[in-house]
Design an enzyme around this catalytic site. Structure first.
Site, mmCIF file in Angstrom:
data_model
loop_
_atom_site.group_PDB
_atom_site.id
_atom_site.type_symbol
_atom_site.label_atom_id
_atom_site.label_comp_id
_atom_site.label_asym_id
_atom_site.label_seq_id
_atom_site.Cartn_x
_atom_site.Cartn_y
_atom_site.Cartn_z
ATOM 1 N N LYS A 23 -12.447 -32.672 25.448
ATOM 2 C CA LYS A 23 -12.899 -31.301 25.709
ATOM 3 C C LYS A 23 -13.946 -30.819 24.709
ATOM 4 C CE LYS A 23 -9.813 -30.084 29.010
ATOM 5 N NZ LYS A 23 -10.141 -29.473 30.314
ATOM 6 N N THR A 43 -11.896 -17.825 26.708
ATOM 7 C CA THR A 43 -11.619 -18.810 27.744
ATOM 8 C C THR A 43 -10.128 -18.787 28.047
ATOM 9 O OG1 THR A 43 -12.030 -21.082 28.465
ATOM 10 C CG2 THR A 43 -11.231 -20.795 26.200
ATOM 11 N N SER A 46 -4.574 -24.417 28.441
ATOM 12 C CA SER A 46 -3.224 -24.787 27.995
ATOM 13 C C SER A 46 -3.277 -25.406 26.598
ATOM 14 C CB SER A 46 -2.602 -25.791 28.983
ATOM 15 O OG SER A 46 -3.363 -26.987 29.011
ATOM 16 N N TYR A 83 -8.314 -24.437 14.446
ATOM 17 C CA TYR A 83 -9.769 -24.439 14.597
ATOM 18 C C TYR A 83 -10.334 -23.016 14.677
ATOM 19 C CZ TYR A 83 -9.923 -29.499 14.998
ATOM 20 O OH TYR A 83 -9.840 -30.846 14.736
ATOM 21 N N ASP A 140 -16.005 -52.867 36.616
ATOM 22 C CA ASP A 140 -15.840 -52.741 38.058
ATOM 23 C C ASP A 140 -15.375 -51.352 38.465
ATOM 24 O OD1 ASP A 140 -16.398 -55.489 38.461
ATOM 25 O OD2 ASP A 140 -14.339 -55.974 37.863
ATOM 26 N N GLY A 147 -7.498 -33.017 36.477
ATOM 27 C CA GLY A 147 -6.767 -31.746 36.498
ATOM 28 C C GLY A 147 -7.707 -30.750 37.141
ATOM 29 N N GLY A 150 -13.198 -31.503 35.343
ATOM 30 C CA GLY A 150 -14.395 -31.583 34.495
ATOM 31 C C GLY A 150 -14.706 -33.008 34.079
ATOM 32 N N SER A 267 -7.802 -39.542 27.547
ATOM 33 C CA SER A 267 -8.443 -38.236 27.414
ATOM 34 C C SER A 267 -8.059 -37.448 26.175
ATOM 35 C CB SER A 267 -8.153 -37.407 28.667
ATOM 36 O OG SER A 267 -6.758 -37.369 28.904
ATOM 37 N N ASN A 270 -2.967 -34.921 21.853
ATOM 38 C CA ASN A 270 -2.372 -33.775 21.161
ATOM 39 C C ASN A 270 -0.900 -33.568 21.497
ATOM 40 O OD1 ASN A 270 -4.512 -32.982 19.489
ATOM 41 N ND2 ASN A 270 -5.583 -32.091 21.251
#
Lengths: 275, 275
Positions: A23, A43, A46, A83, A140, A147, A150, A267, A270
């Site tokens: 992300k 924004t 989750s 963050y 291949d 979800g 994106g 992906s 966390n």
């Protein structure tokens, strides 16, 4: 893992990405394009998109707010706060998230960034697949979780018809599967899958891209998702969250879909240390 | 992790090594030098060296036997068997391990490979540090865990006085610490630390190398070792076993020992998914 899945796998480890998930790419691509007079960004998330927006805005000294469902992972809440995000609680339902967001935007002058239904987000997430295709020329197939879509629609655009992109989705959140079958975008399913990052339903832009590419959706059971987290931990010494494990799980649950040399996008990672 | 430890860290991830630990290096270096008429190899191990010997001998179509203490990790037992080892049980004490090994050698024509007190093993393990120093030219220090001392003495030889090598050891298995203080090699402590790979005491060859280099030993508590496993999991998305986490724990427990730009050898990741 090649033996377990029965094919040659090449992993793109976005769990090692800044903020712990892919992300960060979409978020930084949007935030770097914002006008410099913008002070506040909001924004809903989750967890992973929220942390990414928090990190990206901190690079431009903007402040970020994230509308978070009450059942969000405490680990991901802490990650967002680490963050620099300010969290705004909402209920678990889509409607409550939207009404809390609208209320926030009425009261604050903030720029809303959608987590997936945004061309800049899709372009950013597409760089995962671009990098994978640059370093591995003879794939291949590429498997990605889906979800909001994106990462998946970014992958499809980056692959540009040269490599098949297969999307993996939890059986308990199979709105993308149903959307592809019916040809119409389906509503999200109740948030029951442990793959908390995949509970939202496909965005409009994203669905259009998946539909155009006639994308195959491979489903994974909850048991297989849990098993895949453990397999990747024990065999690869790599920490992935359930939303990432869905891809490995879907390959195990649908062996006939798996090609010979497969790029696998992990992906995110966390999750708290289980103890 | 840089913020948590308070310095710049560069990790060498030997948990990603074949068999899940650096031990593959020393094992392959010995086994590749064996005469081709050797059919059987035997060693003793709590798990990682045994898996490494099993893997290395399988490359030469030799058979491997590993004398394993009864309290060895079931995960590591399975790992050894997966790579083709035949396990020979012994008690938990050093004497029982040695007597079972002697008995085995009386009954079988097998070549014994010591897990660390062997120059070929030390040379193999030294390649970890050689690679680290090749890829990172401006390190002030390298931290390694110390048990039998194969990795540590290999690191000292590879660093060749140009970079300080600090050894990390569990407080509950501090024979290397006591050996360095007293100048005489101390017996192993009872096998109580969770860092199961570090329960053995320094080898003779290895101790000589550590002593010559006046190596500093930094101790780590069990609580810090457990915390370090969780920190590396949550912040780096990387799976390390307690014997590897000892290094991070010892840095947290001895901040005054830590230099500005530190190479950190993560020695292995052979633990089951905790659930």
């Amino acid at each position: 893992m090649n033996e377990v899945v029965g094919t040659e796998l090449l992993f793109k480890c976005e769990n090692f990405q800044k903020t712990g998930a892919f992300k960060a790419r979409g978020a930084v691509n949007v935030v770097m394009q914002l006008s410099s007079d913008i002070e506040f960004v909001v924004t809903h998330s989750s967890g992973n998109h929220g942390a990414a927006i928090a990190w990206a805005t901190s690079l431009r000294e903007m402040k970020s707010f994230v509308v978070v469902p009450t059942d969000a992972s405490p680990f991901k809440r802490r990650n967002m706060e680490r963050y620099g995000a300010t969290l705004v609680d909402c209920g678990q339902e889509l409607e409550s998230r939207e009404s809390v967001l609208e209320e926030f935007l009425r009261q604050h002058e903030a720029t809303f960034i959608h987590p997936y239904d945004d061309a800049r987000i899709v372009a950013g997430q597409g760089t995962v697949t671009m990098e994978l295709l640059e370093s591995e020329r003879n794939l291949d197939q590429i498997w990605v979780p889906v979800g909001g879509g994106g990462l998946a629609s970014g992958a499809i655009l980056a692959a540009n018809g040269n490599v098949e992109v297969v999307c993996a989705e939890p059986e308990l959140a199979k709105d993308a599967y149903l959307s592809m079958r019916s040809g119409y975008r389906q509503p999200p399913q109740p948030p029951v899958t442990i793959a908390d990052g995949l509970r939202s339903s496909l965005g409009e832009l994203n669905f259009g891209i998946l539909k155009e590419a006639k994308t195959r959706i491979a489903l994974a059971t909850e048991d297989s998702i849990k098993r895949a987290v453990g397999l990747v931990f024990e065999m690869m010494k790599v920490v992935i969250e359930p939303s990432a494990a869905v891809v490995v799980a879907a390959m195990l649950d649908n062996p006939s879909y798996v090609a010979k040399r497969v790029g696998v996008i992990l992906s995110g990672g966390n999750i708290p240390y289980p103890s």
